[in-house]
Write an enzyme that holds these catalytic residues in place. Structure first.
Site, short mmCIF file in Angstrom:
data_model
loop_
_atom_site.label_atom_id
_atom_site.label_comp_id
_atom_site.label_asym_id
_atom_site.label_seq_id
_atom_site.Cartn_x
_atom_site.Cartn_y
_atom_site.Cartn_z
N GLU A 25 44.32 38.83 36.20
CA GLU A 25 43.08 38.06 36.19
C GLU A 25 41.94 38.94 36.68
OE1 GLU A 25 42.99 34.26 38.12
OE2 GLU A 25 44.75 33.51 37.04
N HIS A 83 36.32 34.06 36.24
CA HIS A 83 37.63 34.69 36.29
C HIS A 83 38.37 34.40 34.99
CE1 HIS A 83 39.00 30.69 37.67
NE2 HIS A 83 40.24 31.06 37.38
N HIS A 85 42.12 33.89 32.62
CA HIS A 85 43.49 33.38 32.58
C HIS A 85 44.23 34.10 31.45
CE1 HIS A 85 42.60 29.15 34.53
NE2 HIS A 85 42.52 30.14 35.40
#
Ligand SMILES: [Zn+2]
Length: 145
Positions: A25, A83, A85
């Site tokens: 990530e 962020h 995934h």
């Protein structure tokens, strides 16, 4: 619906950061301005995921504080966190929701991606303890996804 305004060049930086950090990530900060209905990004600042994890992130608190203070000194704000995934969709995970209890006034931009490409980008914010969708809006020319 609340909006997150971003230039395609800044979104491109975030996309590139997510792809280069794969399979881990990535995490970064978004600087700009905000009011009741709109977040507007002026700058994107990459951070380092100190966990080096494919399913979690953490940024160095000292680094976050320095970025925050530098923004304030220039009349801007820390308005959001992005962020990624890897191999998952752009949804608010249980872990993300825990963080949002503390940082929910910020906008959270989450990218779902594979090794090859970004598959999804979604933004969220927390208001009165509930998670709301935030509409992503490019302030210049559209960028092919
Ligand atoms: Zn997440």
């Amino acid at each position: 619906m609340m909006k997150l305004k971003i230039k395609s060049s800044d979104l491109g930086k975030i996309d590139a950061h997510a792809l280069e950090t794969y399979p881990y990530e990535c995490v970064g900060l978004m600087i700009g301005t905000s009011d009741k209905e709109t977040f507007e990004i002026r700058e994107v600042v990459k951070a380092k995921n100190t966990l080096n994890s494919p399913v979690a992130f953490e940024a160095d608190p000292q680094f976050v504080y320095e970025v925050y203070r530098d923004a304030e000194n220039r009349g801007l704000q820390l308005i959001g966190i992005y962020h990624s995934h890897p191999n998952l969709h752009a949804y608010v995970s249980a872990r993300d929701a825990e963080f949002m209890k503390f940082w929910g006034h910020l906008v959270w931009l989450i990218l779902g991606l594979t090794q090859e490409k970004i598959i999804e980008r979604k933004a969220f914010t927390m208001k009165d303890g509930k998670i709301h969708n935030v509409e992503l809006e490019l302030t210049d020319e559209p960028r092919p996804s």
